[in-house]
Structure formats: structure tokens, C-alpha cells
Design an enzyme around this catalytic site. Structure first.
Site, short mmCIF file in Angstrom:
data_model
loop_
_atom_site.label_atom_id
_atom_site.label_comp_id
_atom_site.label_asym_id
_atom_site.label_seq_id
_atom_site.Cartn_x
_atom_site.Cartn_y
_atom_site.Cartn_z
CE1 TYR A 145 -3.29 2.76 1.20
CE2 TYR A 145 -1.60 3.34 3.00
CZ TYR A 145 -2.94 3.78 2.32
OH TYR A 145 -3.45 4.81 2.42
CB SER A 146 1.15 4.34 0.36
OG SER A 146 1.36 5.70 0.07
CG LEU A 147 7.50 3.90 0.77
CD1 LEU A 147 7.83 4.61 -0.49
CD2 LEU A 147 8.13 4.37 2.01
CB SER A 174 0.35 2.63 -4.56
OG SER A 174 0.06 2.07 -3.08
N GLY A 360 0.33 7.46 3.63
CA GLY A 360 1.06 6.16 3.27
C GLY A 360 2.53 6.57 2.36
#
Length: 360
Positions: A145-147, A174, A360
């Protein structure tokens, strides 16, 4: 006074931000720096008291932790977001069921005893070394998730470069680094106007700390404030205020921010599966592939799931995400056609998430 010493931190509504704040407060009060695994191993006051008193020793640090180690299916390895930890994925692991092994990779330096990775590439290399202790050979199923999606993307690059097969590479709402997805345009500006009253109302409902963090982020986006200052603001937000930020945690957040800024994604020869939140920022390019199409030469399987960036891993939206991920995992062989996802759930479900919104 209503909490018993044997009550579960997570069952009472605990989530990752509160866990970080709890450990920071324990360090300030008792002078004991505990690794986050302490709460994963025993989420009660009784267990934490035994660790603080030295009756129970905390486990040695590992980046890889199991949220669900049993099951007959190939394991799914999920990479930490910007907070560096595993708590965000608890609900997703639960909804995937007991037959799906689910492991989370946490950031080095989270324990305060080791230095953070100097780059996302070095983090990905170390994480590959750890997942191979669990699964020596592919195909590997990765996501984040995200990064975490960016680090999982780099892990997939390195695995394929060494001849390992990647079965599934998943991105949970993302975008790649150095993206043009979040860019202003006439179309996005027009879309932003009718949402303005609702955005103001949501901002006014935020806590004072969250308002400050939101304004600092907006300032950074508009005027390109120094990266270290933004990292400091995020660390203070995660820990509940400037007085509760352990120095090692601020260093970790700053290192992850630097790693993200320095990372230059290259074209990936395989396929990527994108789970895109239905509610996207008004000021974006509206690209349904969230800019992954320019990098994934094998194509992008895009599935829209209910919620927005901060809520897709929370109840009730996480149930829909878990069903879509289960379908993707079942069709993750490279020689299979893209999966047909189940219809989105429309019934109203009561919330009960273990995680709250965060960056995130």
C-alpha cells in the site's frame, strides 16, 4: 478504568498510530524502548508489563513477520507503507482467511537499534533475502500500500533480474514515484469545485493535530518545502505530538522519504495488478491505471474497490479488497488470462477497523 489487563489492544480499537504512540509513551515513562513486535506477540497490558519488568524478553528483530503463517496456498508478502510497520494489514490478512499465509515486511530501523536502509533498492534486496527464508523458490506474490507498492515493485524487478518468477505484483491504490498522476489540469480543476464544501466540512471535523499536518502537507505540495520538515511533521502526527517522537522514528521516516524521492522506477517486464480506490483526489490526471501503464510492459489489471486512499484497508471496504485480492491470487500465473473480478459489494456494513487513516 474500563480496560482490563487481559483485554486485547486491537479488539479495543487499537491501530498502528496508537501502537506507535503507546510505545513512545512507554519509553518516556519507563525508559524502556520496546520493538513493535512486542505488541504483535502480546497485545495486553499484562504482556507489556512483563516485558517492561524483564519477566518476558522481546523477540529479536526481523523485518518479516507473519500475520497468518498457516494455510496451504502460496504466501503473500506485503510491504510496509511510510509508517514502516505491519499494523495496517491486520484486517486484510484476517479477511483473506486461514488458508492464505500472509507476511508483512517492516522497515529496518523501526526498533531503534538498527539504522534505516539508505535506499529503497537496498531495502528491497534485504526483504528478498528474508522472504526466501520462507519461500526459497517462486512464483512470488508481492504487494503493498502506498510506499509499500513502490518497494514491492523494486523487489519484483530484482527477483526477475535474478531469474525468479513473480506470480502477482499488487499495488493498493498507489502510484509510482516521479509520477504525473497528481497533476493539475483544467478538467481536474472543474471537478474540484463542487467538492469544495464537503472538503471544508471534513477538514473542520479533523483534530487540531490533523489540521496542522494537513496544512503542512498542502504547503509542501504548493511551495516544495524541505523534505526533512515534512518527514518531521509526519513523525509527529504518527506519534501524537512533537514530545512523543522518538529520535530513531524521526530518522526512519526521513530515510523513507529520502528513499522515495531518490528512487527512479524502471520499466518492469511483467504484469501489475492495481486495486484502485473508487474515490480519487479531484486534482489528478484521471488515469485509470494511476500511471503504472508506462512502467508495466506486461500490462496492468485494474480493479476498482470501494473507498478512498486512506480507507480501502479499513472496514467495511477491506472486505471488498480482500475478495478482489483472493481472485487475483488465484489467477496469478503469468500464462493465465486476466481475472474476472466479483461484483462490488453494495450492502452497508458496520465499521470495526483495526486501522485508522494515515499517510502512506
Amino acid at each position: 478504568e474500563t480496560v482490563g489487563v487481559c483485554d486485547s489492544f486491537f479488539d479495543l480499537g487499537g491501530y498502528s498510530l496508537l501502537a506507535v504512540r503507546l510505545l513512545a509513551a512507554i519509553e518516556k515513562t519507563f525508559g524502556k524502548r520496546l520493538p513493535v513486535t512486542t505488541i504483535l506477540e502480546g497485545d495486553t497490558i499484562e504482556h507489556l508489563a512483563q516485558v517492561i519488568d524483564g519477566v518476558v524478553a522481546p523477540s529479536a528483530w526481523l523485518s518479516l513477520v507473519p500475520l497468518q503463517s498457516g494455510g496451504s496456498r502460496p504466501p503473500f508478502f506485503c510491504v510496509h507503507p511510510i509508517d514502516g510497520d505491519a499494523f495496517l494489514y491486520f484486517a486484510l490478512a484476517n479477511h483473506l482467511g486461514p488458508d492464505q499465509p500472509f507476511y508483512v515486511l517492516r522497515a529496518r530501523g523501526l526498533d531503534g537499534l538498527s539504522e534505516p536502509h539508505p535506499s529503497l533498492e537496498s531495502a528491497a534486496s534485504d526483504y528478498i533475502r528474508e522472504i526466501k527464508q520462507i519461500q526459497p523458490r517462486g512464483p512470488y506474490h508481492l504487494g503493498g500500500y502506498s510506499l509499500g507498492a513502490t518497494i514491492a515493485f523494486e523487489m519484483a524487478q530484482q527477483l526477475q533480474a535474478r531469474g525468479d518468477e513473480v506470480g502477482l505484483l499488487a499495488s493498493f491504490d498507489s502510484t509510482p514515484t516521479r509520477t504525473d498522476y497528481y497533476r493539475w489540469s483544467f478538467k481536474s480543476n472543474v471537478r474540484w469545485v463542487p467538492t469544495f464544501p464537503g472538503r471544508v466540512a471534513r477538514f473542520l471535523r479533523k483534530s487540531q493535530e490533523d489540521k496542522v499536518v494537513a496544512l503542512q502537507r498542502a504547503w509542501h505540495m504548493l511551495f516544495r518545502t524541505r523534505q526533512g520538515r515534512v518527514a518531521r511533521s509526519l513523525a509527529e502526527h504518527l506519534c501524537g505530538g512533537p514530545k512523543l517522537v522518538p529520535p530513531h522514528y524521526e530518522r526512519l521516516i526521513a530515510a523513507l522519504y529520502r528513499g522515495r524521492a531518490d528512487y527512479v522506477p524502471q520499466e518492469y517486464p511483467g504484469r501489475l495488478t492495481l486495486f484502485r480506490a473508487a474515490q480519487q483526489p479531484s486534482a489528478c490526471s484521471l488515469d485509470p491505471l494511476m500511471d503504472w501503464g508506462r512502467l508495466a510492459r506486461g500490462g496492468v489489471d485494474a480493479q476498482t474497490v470501494r473507498g478512498h486512499h486512506e480507507s480501502i484497508l479499513q472496514e467495511p471496504n477491506v472486505r471488498e479488497l480482500a475478495r478482489a485480492l483472493t481472485t487475483a491470487l488465484a489467477h496469478s500465473r503469468a500464462d493465465m488470462t486476466p481475472p474476472q473480478y466479483p461484483p462490488r459489494e453494495t450492502s452497508n456494513l458496520r465499521t470495526g477497523s483495526r486501522d485508522a487513516p494515515r499517510a502512506g
